[in-house]
Scaffold this motif. Sequence first.
Motif, short mmCIF file in Angstrom:
data_model
loop_
_atom_site.label_atom_id
_atom_site.label_comp_id
_atom_site.label_asym_id
_atom_site.label_seq_id
_atom_site.Cartn_x
_atom_site.Cartn_y
_atom_site.Cartn_z
N ASN A 134 5.79 6.46 8.51
CA ASN A 134 4.52 5.94 9.12
C ASN A 134 4.01 6.38 10.79
OD1 ASN A 134 3.88 3.99 7.04
ND2 ASN A 134 5.17 2.31 7.71
N GLY A 187 0.65 0.44 11.07
CA GLY A 187 -0.38 0.43 10.15
C GLY A 187 -0.78 -1.54 10.32
N ASN A 220 -2.31 -2.96 7.86
CA ASN A 220 -2.75 -3.37 6.46
C ASN A 220 -1.38 -4.50 5.71
OD1 ASN A 220 -0.94 -1.26 6.57
ND2 ASN A 220 -1.51 -0.38 4.58
N GLU A 250 -2.15 -5.94 2.33
CA GLU A 250 -2.38 -5.00 1.34
C GLU A 250 -1.07 -4.61 0.93
OE1 GLU A 250 -5.14 -2.46 3.36
OE2 GLU A 250 -6.80 -3.26 2.58
N ILE A 251 -0.19 -4.09 2.01
CA ILE A 251 1.19 -3.86 1.49
C ILE A 251 1.88 -4.92 0.77
CG2 ILE A 251 3.51 -2.97 2.59
CD1 ILE A 251 1.48 -0.84 2.47
N VAL A 272 -6.46 1.35 -1.39
CA VAL A 272 -5.76 1.06 -0.33
C VAL A 272 -5.70 2.48 0.75
CG1 VAL A 272 -3.82 0.45 1.06
CG2 VAL A 272 -4.61 -0.97 -0.94
N LYS A 273 -5.31 3.60 0.22
CA LYS A 273 -5.02 4.56 0.88
C LYS A 273 -6.56 5.45 1.63
CE LYS A 273 -3.33 7.62 -2.07
NZ LYS A 273 -2.68 8.74 -2.45
N ARG A 308 -8.71 3.53 2.90
CA ARG A 308 -9.29 2.55 4.25
C ARG A 308 -8.44 3.20 5.36
NH1 ARG A 308 -7.94 -2.78 0.87
NH2 ARG A 308 -9.62 -2.46 -0.88
N GLN A 340 -4.19 2.55 7.73
CA GLN A 340 -3.11 2.10 6.72
C GLN A 340 -1.82 2.77 7.17
OE1 GLN A 340 -3.99 0.26 4.07
NE2 GLN A 340 -5.97 0.29 5.39
N GLN A 348 0.47 4.83 5.78
CA GLN A 348 0.55 5.66 4.80
C GLN A 348 1.84 6.33 4.31
OE1 GLN A 348 -2.13 7.06 3.44
NE2 GLN A 348 -3.75 6.12 4.84
N ILE A 380 2.78 3.60 1.90
CA ILE A 380 2.08 3.62 0.71
C ILE A 380 2.61 4.85 0.06
CG2 ILE A 380 -0.20 4.51 -0.14
CD1 ILE A 380 -1.55 2.85 1.99
#
Length: 361
Positions: free
Chosen positions: A44, A140, A142, A145-146, A326-327, A329, A332, A334, A337
């Motif tokens: 990350n 991030g 998110n 979302e995660i 999600v990626k 946006r 994030q 990353q 993800i």
Amino acid sequence: MSSRFFFVFCLFVGVMSLPGNTDNEKLLALCAKPYKDQIIWFLNAFWHKIEDQAETLWQFKHKCEELDLEKHEEGNALDEMSAHRFLEIFNETMTVREMRAKLRSSGAIGEGRVPNVPITHILIFRFDIDWRYLVNASQGDNKEEIEKAQRMLEGVQAAYEESNERASEAAKAVIEAESREAASKRAEVEAKEREEEAHAAKAELEAALAELHAQESAYEQKTQTLTKKSEEGGVVSRNKAKNELAQHLGEDPLPLRKAKITQAAAVKKAERATLAAAEARTAAAEATKRATEAKEECKRTKEAAEKALEEAKQKLKEAEDYLNEVKSRPGQAQGAIWWIERELHEAKAYVPERKGGYRKK
């Protein structure tokens, strides 16, 4: 769910920064996390610099867990010997001593002896990054979302594990059921052959017994005929009949009687054998019926397991679609993800190659 598929993204759920009042304390907190969490934090923090190295870090994580014979996936640091082995496996030219010297010079660790080697120390040295930036790097924004991606991932993994296990067991059960059915059918054929043989043997014995009865009846009939002739007619004919009767009665009837008794006993024995053979054939036929029913049930179970596998594939697609969304946006995590995507890829190992899966090497 097995531990290798259990994901606790504590890095992103509620705790977006490391505990500690100083950077050194934060580094200690990071190094105390399991190998996976340390690597995800690192990904990350430096995703745009090391994106092309993500697969290597994936291998790092699994090799650490393999070399950590005591804690495996729950471990966070290798002992010095295992660390040397790790570096050799990945063709790293540095030594643990060189790595520690550089970490000390940067202030990451103190002058005291450091007994174990966290994977974070190896990553700092290998990629030559600023460890202070690492421990303070954004993970991030998110979180929700995660969390959702994690839940979807866990659902996919659980579905694949269950459906694959069921499909594997069902396929094995079908093979075993087919084997039992084939064995039952062979036993039924053999039992029928034995029954037919018993029937044939019984028929032969009955025919032989009937012949003995006929001989005995003929003997008695001749006795009656000669006796009557010896009592009727002229003197000459009566005397002749008496002589013939005497000769006839002089013959020993014991062998015939004994043979008849023996043959009658053999017939009864054959009857019992025939009955036993018929019962064996009936039992074999029932066993075949049960085996066939069991095979069909196993096939239905296998079909249900394959259907569940298809449903798991659909869950996998939904998770992949969501991660792609999600990626795209900004802001994030990353690395996290990518890690989830990599685990989703691993889940495909449960799917037959002909249905879109892949074979692990």
